[in-house]
Design a protein around this motif. Structure first.
Motif, PDB file in Angstrom:
ATOM      1  N   PRO A   1       0.817  -1.212   0.000  1.00  0.00           N
ATOM      2  CA  PRO A   1       0.000   0.000   0.000  1.00  0.00           C
ATOM      3  C   PRO A   1       0.853   1.264   0.000  1.00  0.00           C
ATOM      4  N   LYS A   2       0.430   2.229  -0.792  1.00  0.00           N
ATOM      5  CA  LYS A   2       1.120   3.521  -0.823  1.00  0.00           C
ATOM      6  C   LYS A   2       0.555   4.469   0.236  1.00  0.00           C
ATOM      7  N   LYS A   3      -0.744   4.338   0.509  1.00  0.00           N
ATOM      8  CA  LYS A   3      -1.393   5.204   1.484  1.00  0.00           C
ATOM      9  C   LYS A   3      -2.497   4.413   2.184  1.00  0.00           C
ATOM     10  N   ALA A   4      -2.367   4.271   3.491  1.00  0.00           N
ATOM     11  CA  ALA A   4      -3.304   3.437   4.257  1.00  0.00           C
ATOM     12  C   ALA A   4      -4.061   4.273   5.272  1.00  0.00           C
ATOM     13  N   LEU A   5      -5.326   3.912   5.476  1.00  0.00           N
ATOM     14  CA  LEU A   5      -6.174   4.556   6.470  1.00  0.00           C
ATOM     15  C   LEU A   5      -6.428   3.558   7.593  1.00  0.00           C
ATOM     16  N   ILE A   6      -6.060   3.931   8.813  1.00  0.00           N
ATOM     17  CA  ILE A   6      -6.212   3.044   9.967  1.00  0.00           C
ATOM     18  C   ILE A   6      -7.169   3.682  10.961  1.00  0.00           C
ATOM     19  N   VAL A   7      -8.192   2.925  11.359  1.00  0.00           N
ATOM     20  CA  VAL A   7      -9.120   3.404  12.382  1.00  0.00           C
ATOM     21  C   VAL A   7      -8.416   3.326  13.726  1.00  0.00           C
ATOM     22  N   SER A   8      -8.405   4.436  14.463  1.00  0.00           N
ATOM     23  CA  SER A   8      -7.657   4.489  15.715  1.00  0.00           C
ATOM     24  C   SER A   8      -8.509   5.096  16.831  1.00  0.00           C
ATOM     25  N   PRO A   9      -8.087   4.946  18.113  1.00  0.00           N
ATOM     26  CA  PRO A   9      -6.852   4.306  18.594  1.00  0.00           C
ATOM     27  C   PRO A   9      -6.904   2.797  18.393  1.00  0.00           C
ATOM     28  N   THR A  10      -5.755   2.199  18.141  1.00  0.00           N
ATOM     29  CA  THR A  10      -5.736   0.768  17.881  1.00  0.00           C
ATOM     30  C   THR A  10      -4.325   0.199  18.025  1.00  0.00           C
ATOM     31  N   TYR A  11      -4.184  -1.051  17.664  1.00  0.00           N
ATOM     32  CA  TYR A  11      -2.945  -1.822  17.733  1.00  0.00           C
ATOM     33  C   TYR A  11      -1.878  -1.176  16.845  1.00  0.00           C
ATOM     34  N   SER A  12      -0.670  -1.032  17.358  1.00  0.00           N
ATOM     35  CA  SER A  12       0.386  -0.289  16.661  1.00  0.00           C
ATOM     36  C   SER A  12       1.063  -1.074  15.542  1.00  0.00           C
ATOM     37  N   GLU A  13       0.896  -2.392  15.492  1.00  0.00           N
ATOM     38  CA  GLU A  13       1.614  -3.216  14.521  1.00  0.00           C
ATOM     39  C   GLU A  13       1.201  -2.902  13.077  1.00  0.00           C
ATOM     40  N   TYR A  14      -0.051  -2.469  12.882  1.00  0.00           N
ATOM     41  CA  TYR A  14      -0.491  -2.146  11.520  1.00  0.00           C
ATOM     42  C   TYR A  14       0.385  -1.038  10.931  1.00  0.00           C
ATOM     43  N   GLU A  15       0.517   0.055  11.687  1.00  0.00           N
ATOM     44  CA  GLU A  15       1.316   1.178  11.210  1.00  0.00           C
ATOM     45  C   GLU A  15       2.762   0.765  10.976  1.00  0.00           C
ATOM     46  N   ARG A  16       3.302   0.010  11.909  1.00  0.00           N
ATOM     47  CA  ARG A  16       4.707  -0.396  11.805  1.00  0.00           C
ATOM     48  C   ARG A  16       4.963  -1.137  10.494  1.00  0.00           C
ATOM     49  N   GLU A  17       4.124  -2.121  10.177  1.00  0.00           N
ATOM     50  CA  GLU A  17       4.332  -2.915   8.962  1.00  0.00           C
ATOM     51  C   GLU A  17       4.174  -2.064   7.705  1.00  0.00           C
TER      52      GLU A  17
END
Length: 370
Positions: free
Chosen positions: A102-118
């Motif tokens: 993915p070039k640009k990802a949308l993450i619903v937060s607050p949440t688990y940090s591993e998504y952003e890290r990967e």
């Protein structure tokens, strides 16, 4: 007791050795209200099965994990060909990000940090969609779908969400998946806590797998089956071409023979599964109802096996609550490390056995209500 630590330091549910060192409390005497793990412990059927099949370590597992995927399919209600198994949910997150790039990802937060890290590890940009406290951290689907037009190619939703314990129902998720499909967005739905949700209001999207091919469900056995050390995770998706591509690119045998055996037993332990759901359902409602009556806290209706609490008492922070509880060997989660919850007024704890839950409530009442 040693407490010479930085007050900004945060302890996670698996930090028992760190807690032991900092506070001088033997880890065996700590009740882990921060780990979100099933208090019943291991599935009895799985324990017996492992003992009987310890010699499985002398052989390679089936590279296709055919039997295991069959048991998972029967347990979840999907088809075996829609399932990918891996070394915990963490590996599966990594695999999907590697393949999708993915070039640009949308993450619903607050949440688990591993998504952003990967995502960042693979060069992707991350944008957070913040759940609002004014909405009791419930996802506003109308507003969220309007946000999707921001040029995203990946969306990540934890459902039920950690740490808020809020959930999005399948009908609302259908709207999200439909919008994402029109915009060419792939969706990762982390259902680590879906098995704890009330059955009458089930939150799983397994029933949408044949309708939409632009999403994957991720699960593991660390929480519901109390087996984090097995590192057994599985994913479900209707995109069979994507699964084939991942299978071709991933390392073989990332799931060991004992995990394969364990999975073949735990998913069939219907007595244990029912006992877990009954226990969590009962304690979830009892604790939620009690906390609703407290003056100095705000709680949000939980759908998982934990509850998020906001402190309303002036002069008391989430770290104060953490310290008050850990001195009694009760470890809960100060949520100040989660994006959006940094103000020091939120903490989270999971539901353990009834007597331990009552002990924690009494401890919390001392600092928050007395």
């Amino acid at each position: 007791m040693t407490e010479q630590i930085d007050a900004r330091e945060h302890f996670h549910g698996s930090d028992l050795e760190k807690i032991e060192k900092c506070f001088g409390i033997p880890k065996e005497k700590i009740t882990g209200f921060g780990a979100n793990v099933n208090p019943l412990g291991l599935s009895p059927l799985m324990r017996e099965g492992l003992l009987q099949h310890i010699d499985a370590v002398t052989s390679y597992p089936d590279p296709a994990y055919t039997q295991l995927r069959g048991h998972i399919a029967a347990y979840t209600g999907c088809r075996a060909e829609q399932i990918l198994v891996g070394n915990g949910c963490t590996e599966l997150i990594s695999l999907f990000v590697q393949i999708r790039q993915p070039k640009k990802a949308l993450i619903v937060s607050p949440t688990y940090s591993e998504y952003e890290r990967e995502i960042r590890l693979h060069g992707g940009e991350v944008v957070y969609y913040a759940l609002r406290e004014a909405d009791d951290f419930q996802l506003n689907v109308d507003d969220f779908t309007r946000t999707l037009s921001g040029g995203y190619d990946l969306c990540v939703i934890c459902n039920p969400n950690n740490p808020t314990s809020t959930a999005t129902e399948p009908e609302d998720m259908r709207r999200i998946l439909s919008s994402c499909s029109e915009l060419g967005i792939f969706v990762m739905i982390d259902e680590t806590y879906a098995e704890f949700a009330p059955e009458e209001g089930g939150v799983s999207c397994v029933g949408l797998l044949d309708e939409f091919h632009n999403f994957a469900i991720l699960r593991g056995v660390s929480k519901f089956f109390a087996a984090p050390g097995l590192r057994l995770g599985y994913s479900m998706t209707g995109d069979l071409a994507l699964l084939k591509k991942i299978q071709e690119d991933k390392n073989p045998w990332t799931l060991n023979s004992l995990a394969e055996v364990a999975g073949s037993y735990m998913f069939r332990d219907t007595a244990y599964i029912e006992q877990t759901r009954n226990l969590i359902s009962s304690e979830r409602e009892r604790i939620y109802r009690e906390l609703l009556g407290w003056k100095h806290v705000k709680v949000y209706r939980p759908h998982a096996n934990f509850i998020l609490v906001r402190i309303l008492r002036e002069g008391v922070t989430s770290y104060d609550v953490f310290l008050h509880a850990i001195r009694r060997g009760l470890m809960l989660r100060d949520c100040s490390s989660f994006p959006g919850l940094e103000d020091g007024s939120f903490f989270r704890f999971c539901f353990m056995m009834p007597e331990k839950n009552t002990e924690l409530l009494a401890c919390l009442h001392e600092i928050l209500e007395d």
